[in-house]
Motif scaffolding. Structure first.
Motif, PDB file in Angstrom:
ATOM      1  N   LEU A 233       1.011  -1.176  -0.031  1.00 44.54           N
ATOM      2  CA  LEU A 233       0.170  -0.150   0.140  1.00 44.54           C
ATOM      3  C   LEU A 233       0.927   1.389  -0.076  1.00 44.54           C
ATOM      4  O   LEU A 233       1.795   1.267   0.523  1.00 44.54           O
ATOM      5  N   VAL A 234       0.389   2.095  -0.746  1.00 49.16           N
ATOM      6  CA  VAL A 234       1.035   3.737  -0.911  1.00 49.16           C
ATOM      7  C   VAL A 234      -0.199   4.752  -0.808  1.00 49.16           C
ATOM      8  O   VAL A 234      -0.850   4.687  -1.340  1.00 49.16           O
ATOM      9  N   GLU A 235       0.310   5.912   0.304  1.00 47.33           N
ATOM     10  CA  GLU A 235      -0.863   6.765   0.405  1.00 47.33           C
ATOM     11  C   GLU A 235      -0.194   7.885  -0.329  1.00 47.33           C
ATOM     12  O   GLU A 235       1.005   8.338  -0.200  1.00 47.33           O
ATOM     13  N   GLU A 236      -1.011   8.601  -0.857  1.00 46.02           N
ATOM     14  CA  GLU A 236      -0.502  10.079  -1.443  1.00 46.02           C
ATOM     15  C   GLU A 236      -1.861  10.716  -2.013  1.00 46.02           C
ATOM     16  O   GLU A 236      -2.881  10.326  -2.383  1.00 46.02           O
ATOM     17  N   ASP A 237      -1.930  12.093  -1.660  1.00 43.98           N
ATOM     18  CA  ASP A 237      -2.915  12.903  -1.865  1.00 43.98           C
ATOM     19  C   ASP A 237      -4.502  12.518  -1.722  1.00 43.98           C
ATOM     20  O   ASP A 237      -5.147  12.635  -2.596  1.00 43.98           O
ATOM     21  N   GLY A 238      -4.595  11.909  -0.603  1.00 47.76           N
ATOM     22  CA  GLY A 238      -5.832  11.357  -0.087  1.00 47.76           C
ATOM     23  C   GLY A 238      -6.432  10.193  -0.558  1.00 47.76           C
ATOM     24  O   GLY A 238      -7.608   9.705  -0.231  1.00 47.76           O
ATOM     25  N   TRP A 239      -5.495   9.484  -1.278  1.00 46.24           N
ATOM     26  CA  TRP A 239      -5.706   8.120  -1.693  1.00 46.24           C
ATOM     27  C   TRP A 239      -4.762   7.175  -1.256  1.00 46.24           C
ATOM     28  O   TRP A 239      -3.747   7.329  -0.821  1.00 46.24           O
ATOM     29  N   THR A 240      -5.239   5.716  -0.920  1.00 42.22           N
ATOM     30  CA  THR A 240      -4.554   4.747  -0.782  1.00 42.22           C
ATOM     31  C   THR A 240      -4.205   3.824  -1.805  1.00 42.22           C
ATOM     32  O   THR A 240      -5.539   3.259  -2.434  1.00 42.22           O
ATOM     33  N   TYR A 241      -3.191   3.711  -2.439  1.00 45.80           N
ATOM     34  CA  TYR A 241      -3.008   3.123  -3.702  1.00 45.80           C
ATOM     35  C   TYR A 241      -2.615   1.528  -3.073  1.00 45.80           C
ATOM     36  O   TYR A 241      -1.651   1.426  -2.385  1.00 45.80           O
ATOM     37  N   VAL A 242      -3.233   0.448  -3.792  1.00 43.99           N
ATOM     38  CA  VAL A 242      -3.451  -1.023  -3.439  1.00 43.99           C
ATOM     39  C   VAL A 242      -2.752  -1.846  -4.569  1.00 43.99           C
ATOM     40  O   VAL A 242      -3.288  -1.842  -5.565  1.00 43.99           O
ATOM     41  N   PHE A 243      -1.453  -2.181  -4.528  1.00 45.69           N
ATOM     42  CA  PHE A 243      -1.057  -2.881  -5.717  1.00 45.69           C
ATOM     43  C   PHE A 243      -1.113  -4.364  -5.333  1.00 45.69           C
ATOM     44  O   PHE A 243      -1.342  -4.997  -4.478  1.00 45.69           O
ATOM     45  N   GLY A 244      -1.527  -5.222  -6.431  1.00 47.48           N
ATOM     46  CA  GLY A 244      -1.624  -6.617  -6.742  1.00 47.48           C
ATOM     47  C   GLY A 244      -0.979  -7.420  -8.004  1.00 47.48           C
ATOM     48  O   GLY A 244      -0.373  -6.379  -8.702  1.00 47.48           O
ATOM     49  N   GLY A 245      -1.514  -8.458  -8.096  1.00 47.23           N
ATOM     50  CA  GLY A 245      -1.027  -9.275  -9.143  1.00 47.23           C
ATOM     51  C   GLY A 245      -1.839 -10.488  -9.448  1.00 47.23           C
ATOM     52  O   GLY A 245      -2.577 -10.992  -8.667  1.00 47.23           O
ATOM     53  N   ASP A 246      -1.624 -10.847 -10.841  1.00 45.95           N
ATOM     54  CA  ASP A 246      -2.117 -12.308 -10.941  1.00 45.95           C
ATOM     55  C   ASP A 246      -1.034 -13.282 -10.811  1.00 45.95           C
ATOM     56  O   ASP A 246       0.148 -12.879 -10.718  1.00 45.95           O
ATOM     57  N   ASP A 247      -1.349 -14.457 -11.209  1.00 42.78           N
ATOM     58  CA  ASP A 247      -0.630 -15.742 -10.977  1.00 42.78           C
ATOM     59  C   ASP A 247       0.244 -16.030 -12.186  1.00 42.78           C
ATOM     60  O   ASP A 247       1.384 -16.849 -12.392  1.00 42.78           O
ATOM     61  N   GLY A 248      -0.113 -15.448 -13.251  1.00 44.68           N
ATOM     62  CA  GLY A 248       0.481 -16.165 -14.756  1.00 44.68           C
ATOM     63  C   GLY A 248       0.069 -17.482 -14.646  1.00 44.68           C
ATOM     64  O   GLY A 248      -0.789 -18.261 -14.100  1.00 44.68           O
ATOM     65  N   ARG A 249       0.610 -18.147 -15.751  1.00 43.67           N
ATOM     66  CA  ARG A 249       0.652 -19.536 -15.787  1.00 43.67           C
ATOM     67  C   ARG A 249       2.186 -19.930 -16.056  1.00 43.67           C
ATOM     68  O   ARG A 249       2.595 -19.821 -16.987  1.00 43.67           O
ATOM     69  N   SER A 302       3.547 -11.368  -7.511  1.00 40.40           N
ATOM     70  CA  SER A 302       2.677 -10.736  -6.630  1.00 40.40           C
ATOM     71  C   SER A 302       3.422 -10.309  -5.246  1.00 40.40           C
ATOM     72  O   SER A 302       2.889  -9.583  -4.377  1.00 40.40           O
ATOM     73  N   ALA A 303       4.565 -10.782  -4.967  1.00 42.03           N
ATOM     74  CA  ALA A 303       5.492 -10.559  -4.075  1.00 42.03           C
ATOM     75  C   ALA A 303       6.387  -9.498  -4.033  1.00 42.03           C
ATOM     76  O   ALA A 303       7.523  -9.822  -4.053  1.00 42.03           O
ATOM     77  N   PHE A 304       5.923  -8.502  -4.106  1.00 43.06           N
ATOM     78  CA  PHE A 304       6.743  -7.098  -4.431  1.00 43.06           C
ATOM     79  C   PHE A 304       6.336  -6.247  -3.290  1.00 43.06           C
ATOM     80  O   PHE A 304       5.294  -6.104  -2.859  1.00 43.06           O
ATOM     81  N   SER A 305       7.064  -4.994  -3.229  1.00 44.98           N
ATOM     82  CA  SER A 305       6.550  -3.861  -2.445  1.00 44.98           C
ATOM     83  C   SER A 305       7.019  -2.433  -3.033  1.00 44.98           C
ATOM     84  O   SER A 305       7.918  -2.462  -4.034  1.00 44.98           O
ATOM     85  N   VAL A 306       6.283  -1.272  -2.881  1.00 44.54           N
ATOM     86  CA  VAL A 306       6.330   0.017  -3.050  1.00 44.54           C
ATOM     87  C   VAL A 306       6.528   0.837  -2.156  1.00 44.54           C
ATOM     88  O   VAL A 306       5.742   0.903  -1.227  1.00 44.54           O
ATOM     89  N   VAL A 307       7.416   1.892  -2.397  1.00 47.94           N
ATOM     90  CA  VAL A 307       7.529   3.005  -1.300  1.00 47.94           C
ATOM     91  C   VAL A 307       7.465   4.223  -2.316  1.00 47.94           C
ATOM     92  O   VAL A 307       7.798   4.127  -3.535  1.00 47.94           O
ATOM     93  N   ARG A 308       7.042   5.325  -1.824  1.00 44.18           N
ATOM     94  CA  ARG A 308       6.999   6.679  -2.305  1.00 44.18           C
ATOM     95  C   ARG A 308       8.223   7.672  -1.560  1.00 44.18           C
ATOM     96  O   ARG A 308       8.010   7.833  -0.436  1.00 44.18           O
TER      97      ARG A 308
END
Length: 411
Positions: A233-249, A302-308
């Motif tokens: 999760l990353v917060e900016e300008d009144g929003w919480t951005y939620v990152f995710g992923g699919d599993d692929g094949r 899907s196992a990644f992380s984001v910072v601002r």
């Protein structure tokens, strides 16, 4: 896909998180045209990368101390899927996926090695939560904290935030993102993606009050296109951005995609408040569209992380190819929706011994300050044969490690 990755299979006990991360994480990020573009974005955004890093022995050692404490038989002795959130009273809540409980015995182990060890019959639960105060771990909540939703299904906690109970309320609660998975067959040995949920925990007692489904995936028949949100999760300008992923094949489409949703700050627990990026804008009912990855040569696990930091988004994930078993890479963007540029830098943190792998790099903003970024990575036994035995005869193999990173310009 490397031979090391191919050899990873279902194992008894812990390691499902490792399978997920190795299948999804050891791939490239966005490599679309413009990857070499270094133009400054809006505001303070500028290319950022890892300038230096160092092992955080004190934090790693604290989890070793707590895990080796043999005073109780019902507390955390090892786990993966490491996430954290600061509580209003100053405590830090650590959330884990697959977790060993039970008693740890002092060395030597039954085969004469100088390792602390646990019985092979030690309890394994799908999730757990551990409390830290003033840098010292002090207790495990009754585990599992989040019950299984149905037979052959389980919940893995991911990112969490403290929010008002309702908009404008002075009372606060903890919202925890959950991944629901269902037991499956190869290639879905780590479980079939089923739903994203949000749990509400009361404060200060951390009792699970409710669990709400945010995005069900049961109607998507192509399992490789099912999306779970909440890895970071990353917060900016009144929003919480939620990152995710699919599993692929893993066989036909080895690279998975990354996605992003957003929620007004304080509304994670309201499924109707979620908006998903559809490729050109935010919509509440549109099918989410990837923000990175082409599903063939490039992608992100899907196992990644984001910072601002200083106006720039920086993403950490395991590197491409065989290096994805040992090496963390970074990427940057001026927006959560991209374009993403990289990899810009890689580093290889320490592993406890041969035969182990690193995965699931996660940042911990609650511990980061003065330009430092604290990042954890999980460790597990790589080979499937005898994995549960190895994790029991050396309990240090299945615990998070920590590093401290400093970011700088990407030149």
């Amino acid at each position: 896909m490397s031979d090391d990755v191919v050899r990873v299979r279902r194992r008894t006990g812990a390691g499902i998180g490792l399978v997920l991360a190795l299948v999804l994480g050891a791939v490239l990020l966005d490599g679309l045209p413009g990857d070499d573009d270094r133009r400054r974005g809006a505001g303070d955004c500028a290319p950022r990368t890892v300038a230096s890093w160092a092992a955080d022995d004190a934090l790693t050692g604290e989890f070793a101390r707590y895990g080796d404490d043999d005073a109780r038989a019902d507390d955390w002795t090892g786990g993966d899927g490491t996430h954290s959130v600061r509580l209003p009273d100053g405590r830090l809540l650590w959330l884990f996926s697959d977790t060993y409980l039970g008693r740890v015995h002092r060395p030597p182990n039954p085969v004469g090695e100088a390792y602390a060890w646990r019985d092979t019959t030690a309890p394994l639960v799908r999730n757990s939560a551990v409390l830290m105060r003033d840098g010292r771990l002090e207790g495990t909540l009754p585990a599992p904290l989040f019950p299984d939703p149905a037979p052959n299904q389980w919940r893995w906690p991911v990112a969490a935030r403290v929010e008002p109970r309702s908009p404008g309320s002075a009372e606060q609660v903890v919202r925890v993102l959950l991944w629901v998975r269902t037991a499956g067959q190869a290639p879905w040995v780590y479980g079939v993606p089923t739903a994203t949920e949000v749990a509400t925990l009361s404060l200060p007692d951390l009792r699970v009050e409710s669990i709400a489904k945010v995005l069900g995936q049961e109607q998507e028949t192509d399992l490789s296109r099912r999306v779970l949100f909440g890895t970071t999760l990353v917060e900016e300008d009144g929003w919480t951005y939620v990152f995710g992923g699919d599993d692929g094949r893993p066989a036909a489409r080895p690279a998975s995609h990354a996605y992003v949703a957003r929620v007004p700050e304080g509304a994670l627990g309201d499924p109707g408040a979620w908006e998903y990026w559809n490729g050109s804008g935010w919509q509440t009912r549109a099918r989410p569209r990837p923000v990175l990855g082409d599903g063939r040569r490039t992608g992100v696990g899907s196992a990644f992380s984001v910072v601002r930091q200083d106006g720039t988004y920086v993403l950490f994930t395991m590197a491409a190819g065989a290096k994805g078993l040992t090496t963390v890479a970074s990427y940057w963007s001026c927006s959560p929706t991209g374009p993403w540029h990289g990899p810009t830098a890689e580093f290889t943190p320490a592993l406890p011994q041969g035969g182990t792998a690193a995965y699931n790099p996660q940042t911990h903003p609650e511990l980061s300050d003065d330009g430092r970024v604290v990042l954890s990575y999980d460790v597990n036994w790589l080979e499937s044969a005898g994995a549960a035995v190895m994790l029991s005869r050396n309990v240090s193999l299945y615990r998070p490690r920590f590093v401290t990173i400093r970011l700088g310009p990407d030149r």
